[in-house]
Design a protein around this motif. Sequence first.
Motif, mmCIF file in Angstrom:
data_model
loop_
_atom_site.group_PDB
_atom_site.id
_atom_site.type_symbol
_atom_site.label_atom_id
_atom_site.label_comp_id
_atom_site.label_asym_id
_atom_site.label_seq_id
_atom_site.Cartn_x
_atom_site.Cartn_y
_atom_site.Cartn_z
ATOM 1 N N TYR A 88 0.888 -1.154 -0.142
ATOM 2 C CA TYR A 88 -0.145 0.070 -0.034
ATOM 3 C C TYR A 88 0.992 1.205 0.088
ATOM 4 C CZ TYR A 88 0.794 0.030 4.962
ATOM 5 O OH TYR A 88 1.312 -0.064 6.409
ATOM 6 N N ILE A 89 0.213 2.408 -0.379
ATOM 7 C CA ILE A 89 0.924 3.522 -0.252
ATOM 8 C C ILE A 89 -0.426 4.625 0.233
ATOM 9 C CG2 ILE A 89 0.501 4.346 -2.542
ATOM 10 C CD1 ILE A 89 3.199 5.965 -2.330
ATOM 11 N N ILE A 90 -0.280 5.078 1.533
ATOM 12 C CA ILE A 90 -1.233 5.871 2.267
ATOM 13 C C ILE A 90 -0.752 7.290 2.534
ATOM 14 C CG2 ILE A 90 -2.461 3.601 2.833
ATOM 15 C CD1 ILE A 90 -1.157 4.077 5.404
ATOM 16 N N GLY A 91 -1.688 7.854 2.712
ATOM 17 C CA GLY A 91 -1.155 9.447 3.397
ATOM 18 C C GLY A 91 -2.072 10.600 3.009
ATOM 19 N N THR A 92 -1.748 11.750 3.204
ATOM 20 C CA THR A 92 -2.744 13.001 3.186
ATOM 21 C C THR A 92 -2.092 13.952 2.557
ATOM 22 O OG1 THR A 92 -4.085 14.518 4.714
ATOM 23 C CG2 THR A 92 -1.789 13.578 5.390
ATOM 24 N N PRO A 93 -3.129 14.808 1.588
ATOM 25 C CA PRO A 93 -2.423 15.856 1.104
ATOM 26 C C PRO A 93 -2.004 16.910 2.052
ATOM 27 C CG PRO A 93 -4.490 15.459 0.090
ATOM 28 C CD PRO A 93 -4.443 14.493 1.399
ATOM 29 N N ASP A 94 -2.666 17.177 3.191
ATOM 30 C CA ASP A 94 -2.269 18.071 4.071
ATOM 31 C C ASP A 94 -2.399 17.738 5.238
ATOM 32 O OD1 ASP A 94 -2.400 20.584 5.546
ATOM 33 O OD2 ASP A 94 -4.138 21.434 4.667
ATOM 34 N N VAL A 95 -1.093 17.735 6.193
ATOM 35 C CA VAL A 95 -0.934 17.233 7.372
ATOM 36 C C VAL A 95 -2.008 18.130 8.663
ATOM 37 C CG1 VAL A 95 0.746 15.864 7.327
ATOM 38 C CG2 VAL A 95 1.009 18.168 8.021
ATOM 39 N N PHE A 96 -2.361 19.296 8.271
ATOM 40 C CA PHE A 96 -2.839 20.147 9.002
ATOM 41 C C PHE A 96 -4.430 20.031 8.964
ATOM 42 C CE2 PHE A 96 1.127 22.310 8.428
ATOM 43 C CZ PHE A 96 1.534 22.529 9.589
ATOM 44 N N ALA A 97 -4.915 19.867 7.861
ATOM 45 C CA ALA A 97 -6.204 19.490 7.679
ATOM 46 C C ALA A 97 -6.542 18.168 8.392
ATOM 47 C CB ALA A 97 -6.829 19.376 6.428
ATOM 48 N N PHE A 98 -5.486 17.086 8.061
ATOM 49 C CA PHE A 98 -5.768 15.785 8.724
ATOM 50 C C PHE A 98 -5.810 15.886 10.367
ATOM 51 C CE2 PHE A 98 -3.257 12.063 10.396
ATOM 52 C CZ PHE A 98 -3.833 11.134 9.768
ATOM 53 N N THR A 99 -5.075 16.704 10.677
ATOM 54 C CA THR A 99 -4.862 16.901 12.328
ATOM 55 C C THR A 99 -6.096 17.267 12.669
ATOM 56 O OG1 THR A 99 -2.345 17.151 12.371
ATOM 57 C CG2 THR A 99 -3.662 17.885 14.225
#
Length: 259
Positions: A88-99
């Motif tokens: 898999y490859i997983i993640g988020t475009p924006d760690v601040f929105a994610f938080t």
Amino acid sequence: MPFIRPFEPKDTEACKHICRATLPPTLASDPEAVRMAPYIWCLQFLHLSPQTCFVLVDDDDDSNTSSPKDGNDGQDKQDEKGEKVVGYIIGTPDVFAFTSSYGRYITEVLQSPQGLLDVRPPPQLDALEPWLIPDYMQFKKVINTVSLAQHAYKPEWLVLSGPEGGAGEEQRKEMVENWRGMLHIDLLEGYQGKGWGRKMIERFCEAVKSSGGDYGRGVNMGIAGENQKVVKFYEKVGFRVFGGVPGEVEGGVWMVRDL
């Protein structure tokens, strides 16, 4: 023949298995850390940012992967359908929105019946416990599972700045403020070194660019101190060590890629 496709909820158990099967040695040697690992480095991205998560699937697999360390963990169901998730490859475009959205992950996943069984809520979230603690019976340092639980429950420590006042805190803050996207990539052993990692990274980066999220200058990723041998590979696919030279910041190497 393996192929890459978007993550689907049915892939969750397979992704948990891959996360556990690819842990660095120190974590892999601790059964409690193995149980907790997907809740720290995997499930929150699948739950909060599925649009930037992808899996590598082998629809003709019978023996090309390493043996699970923690049972099949959902793999048999995949095999019955003629395909097996092997990376898999997983993640988020924006760690601040994610938080900002992380409370939903705590409520819906960490505080679910299974989540509470796998990750005991930490006794406090005011001060981060040490990552390693002494085991006087074994005459060595071992993983502090309270610290693991704190990382699972507090995204600021997990993706933003690390321990307040710790070495490299300001450097990591500078990194995430500029390279706001974040990724994790794991492949089972039989699928490593065959070009799939490069293809999955390109697929992820294209998804980040088209996501509409504020990724700043690009994406960042962390590499465990025990796994620094992979730094050269990531340099070949466009990443560079943040700070100029390879080294450890809070126990691992941080790398960035411009988009």
